[in-house]
Design a protein around this motif. Structure first.
Motif, PDB file in Angstrom:
ATOM      1  N   LEU A   5       0.837  -1.209   0.000  1.00 41.04           N
ATOM      2  CA  LEU A   5       0.000   0.000   0.000  1.00 41.04           C
ATOM      3  C   LEU A   5       0.871   1.256   0.000  1.00 41.04           C
ATOM      4  O   LEU A   5       0.604   2.215  -0.744  1.00 41.04           O
ATOM      5  CB  LEU A   5      -0.925   0.020   1.223  1.00 41.04           C
ATOM      6  N   ILE A   6       1.918   1.266   0.826  1.00 40.07           N
ATOM      7  CA  ILE A   6       2.795   2.444   0.897  1.00 40.07           C
ATOM      8  C   ILE A   6       3.427   2.720  -0.469  1.00 40.07           C
ATOM      9  O   ILE A   6       3.432   3.851  -0.957  1.00 40.07           O
ATOM     10  CB  ILE A   6       3.895   2.252   1.962  1.00 40.07           C
ATOM     11  N   HIS A   7       3.949   1.677  -1.094  1.00 46.74           N
ATOM     12  CA  HIS A   7       4.586   1.878  -2.406  1.00 46.74           C
ATOM     13  C   HIS A   7       3.550   2.225  -3.482  1.00 46.74           C
ATOM     14  O   HIS A   7       3.814   3.058  -4.347  1.00 46.74           O
ATOM     15  CB  HIS A   7       5.427   0.650  -2.786  1.00 46.74           C
ATOM     16  N   ASP A   8       2.374   1.592  -3.433  1.00 44.35           N
ATOM     17  CA  ASP A   8       1.321   1.914  -4.414  1.00 44.35           C
ATOM     18  C   ASP A   8       0.880   3.373  -4.329  1.00 44.35           C
ATOM     19  O   ASP A   8       0.485   3.969  -5.331  1.00 44.35           O
ATOM     20  CB  ASP A   8       0.061   1.057  -4.169  1.00 44.35           C
ATOM     21  N   ASP A   9       0.898   3.932  -3.134  1.00 42.79           N
ATOM     22  CA  ASP A   9       0.409   5.304  -2.941  1.00 42.79           C
ATOM     23  C   ASP A   9       1.411   6.366  -3.389  1.00 42.79           C
ATOM     24  O   ASP A   9       1.048   7.543  -3.499  1.00 42.79           O
ATOM     25  CB  ASP A   9       0.079   5.548  -1.449  1.00 42.79           C
ATOM     26  N   ASP A  20       0.352   5.394  -7.778  1.00 49.80           N
ATOM     27  CA  ASP A  20      -1.026   5.893  -7.841  1.00 49.80           C
ATOM     28  C   ASP A  20      -1.178   7.330  -7.352  1.00 49.80           C
ATOM     29  O   ASP A  20      -2.232   7.942  -7.530  1.00 49.80           O
ATOM     30  CB  ASP A  20      -1.962   4.975  -7.032  1.00 49.80           C
ATOM     31  N   ASN A  21      -0.153   7.857  -6.710  1.00 52.09           N
ATOM     32  CA  ASN A  21      -0.157   9.241  -6.230  1.00 52.09           C
ATOM     33  C   ASN A  21      -1.385   9.566  -5.384  1.00 52.09           C
ATOM     34  O   ASN A  21      -2.126  10.503  -5.671  1.00 52.09           O
ATOM     35  CB  ASN A  21      -0.057  10.208  -7.427  1.00 52.09           C
ATOM     36  N   ASP A  22      -1.587   8.776  -4.339  1.00 48.42           N
ATOM     37  CA  ASP A  22      -2.728   8.998  -3.444  1.00 48.42           C
ATOM     38  C   ASP A  22      -2.303   9.770  -2.200  1.00 48.42           C
ATOM     39  O   ASP A  22      -1.259   9.494  -1.617  1.00 48.42           O
ATOM     40  CB  ASP A  22      -3.330   7.641  -3.024  1.00 48.42           C
ATOM     41  N   HIS A  50       3.935   8.871   2.441  1.00 45.73           N
ATOM     42  CA  HIS A  50       4.857   9.865   1.881  1.00 45.73           C
ATOM     43  C   HIS A  50       4.394  11.290   2.146  1.00 45.73           C
ATOM     44  O   HIS A  50       5.208  12.217   2.142  1.00 45.73           O
ATOM     45  CB  HIS A  50       5.057   9.630   0.381  1.00 45.73           C
ATOM     46  N   LYS A  51       3.088  11.473   2.385  1.00 49.65           N
ATOM     47  CA  LYS A  51       2.584  12.800   2.729  1.00 49.65           C
ATOM     48  C   LYS A  51       3.083  13.209   4.112  1.00 49.65           C
ATOM     49  O   LYS A  51       3.268  14.390   4.396  1.00 49.65           O
ATOM     50  CB  LYS A  51       1.044  12.798   2.719  1.00 49.65           C
ATOM     51  N   VAL A  52       3.247  12.228   4.992  1.00 49.63           N
ATOM     52  CA  VAL A  52       3.687  12.526   6.355  1.00 49.63           C
ATOM     53  C   VAL A  52       5.209  12.513   6.464  1.00 49.63           C
ATOM     54  O   VAL A  52       5.811  13.404   7.067  1.00 49.63           O
ATOM     55  CB  VAL A  52       3.098  11.496   7.351  1.00 49.63           C
TER      56      VAL A  52
END
Lengths: 301, 301
Positions: free
Chosen positions: B84-88, B93-95, B105-107
């Motif tokens: 999930l972390i890598h997919d985002d 997927d840039n979520d 990655h946002k945090v």
């Protein structure tokens, strides 16, 4: 002792490791073939195969065979390669070239490069876990589990990843010398030490000899990292396949940056001596390991 | 049969898995603590723990214990979370949000997020390889190696990563329905099937029963993915913790996109029926697995 042909030895071992990697991690023709192709692009991009060669050599120190250690040796190279692919990403070191070739994400894009690294890490463990691969079926399952456990500790947050995080944070923060050394021991040293420990374990070493191999690995890893950093300061771009000076540009905390060139060279020499010293009780079967350590002081790439 | 309290069962199991994860992958106080903190941020971000719960339930189908399967169950959740972390990531997927919280990655930034994913993947294998963790010491080493081998096949290019690559390529390319189904079987289905197979293996199932569990897992995985895609079309943003509609925006090849809503709902129902049917020969110890399958048709998040 002086007559050991290191160059010939390394060339023969490199070829043997390359052949095994090609068999153990073949190209795929399925829909997912791109990610395997990308993983193999970096896996066969001209690496020195230092870690697998150390692993095989350690297996032979007490009379074990290189064949028994080959799946684990290849796993070490796959895990090392995954770490290079992820380190080169724009979000990390943002490197465009490695060993004279465009980095993975430059060829395949960031998304596939991330997944190619993930693949190498995952399948690296698979080489040891697969009962039908190489000589795995003849090895005691407990030993293969131990190998995986050593790999995890060396590659995970207690080892390589931990070192990488400390390194990243060092780009924007001051670090004292002990911290830099500690970072190197984990970022490069952990997987190199693991190569020795895993080889020794599969080759039948008892605890005391394993400790000697690990001590050798620790000093070798530091000597390797210091000589690597020295090459970044004074190396030849053509021989290295990358542009020197990138560490300084990135404010990387290296031995030369903290100690200067002269003291760094002395430190490298001292660690090579300590590495060789750790092998004192071994017979001539440890000669490749001794020669590899001494060679670090003359490396040009 | 109708009286099985699924909600209470899931709550109890979720809590037990959460506790085990906290013990098996504790916070770190070392210099690398940021990456462990980041990994734990996503690991404890409110996941349903579907894979570990399925693994524990499968272990109990033939009388095995949940405790014996707990390290492997937690490994499944760590590997799922890494994906999930890598997919985002922006390159994927840039979520920005997942389960109502900012993505890793946002945090922590992209670099640490990549390494946090790498950590969870690496240390996930470590949970099974560590001889001193949970009940590992009482299990036959061959079985733990088999567990790791199943995890590798399910998570690597033959499974989840392969599915993710096909998914990525589908964003810019047409895909026919069989390819979409094949992609789902690997992207989501492989790790769900592996959860069942691993649980069954550790719980003492013989080959035929393992096949039944895997068949259940395949159909459950597809039903899970289809209902997930349906929620993206018609789900409630508050209940889901993310904004619906992102698949359409990204031109993702989903069941609803290819078959429409009505046929997708029918396909989900059919797979749930097939999943339950695969468990026909099992006694009431398989009731949690049956209830979980039926529940998918009513899920709101």
């Amino acid at each position: 002792m002086e007559s050991f042909d290191l160059e010939g030895y390394l060339a023969e071992r490199r070829e043997r490791v390359d052949r095994a990697l090609d068999v153990f991690f073949p190209a795929s023709s399925g829909l997912e073939k791109t990610v395997v192709e990308a993983a193999r692009y970096s896996l066969f991009a001209g690496g020195k195969r230092l870690r697998p060669i150390l692993c095989l050599a350690a297996a032979e120190v007490m009379g074990g065979t290189a064949d028994d250690a080959m799946p684990a040796a290849c796993a070490l190279e796959m895990i090392h390669t995954y770490s290079l692919i992820h380190d080169d990403l724009p979000a990390m070191d943002n490197d465009d070239f490695r060993r004279g070739k465009p980095t993975n994400h430059k060829v395949y894009g960031e998304a596939v490069a991330i997944l190619a690294g993930d693949t190498l890490l995952t399948e690296g463990f698979g080489l040891v876990a697969d009962p039908n691969l190489g000589n795995n079926g003849n090895l005691p399952p407990e030993k293969r589990l131990q190998v995986i456990h050593i790999l995890v500790k060396a590659a995970g947050y207690r080892g390589m990843i931990g070192g990488q995080v400390i390194d990243l944070e060092g780009e924007t923060r001051e670090m004292d010398f002990p911290t830099v050394k500690y970072m190197h021991i984990r970022k490069t040293g952990a997987l190199i030490s693991a190569s020795l420990e895993i080889g020794g374990l599969l080759g039948g070493c008892e605890a005391t000899d394993l400790q000697r191999l690990v001590r050798y690995g620790k000093h070798l890893g530091l000597a390797f990292q210091i000589t690597d950093d020295l090459l970044d300061v004074e190396g030849d771009a053509v021989l290295m396949g990358k542009t020197p000076g990138s560490d300084v540009a990135r404010n990387k905390k290296t031995y030369p940056a903290l100690l200067g060139i002269t003291l760094s060279r002395e430190a490298a020499k001292e660690h090579v001596n300590q590495a060789v010293e750790a092998l004192r009780t071994f017979d001539r079967r440890a000669e490749p390991l001794r020669a590899i350590a001494r060679y670090l002081l003359e490396r040009k790439s």
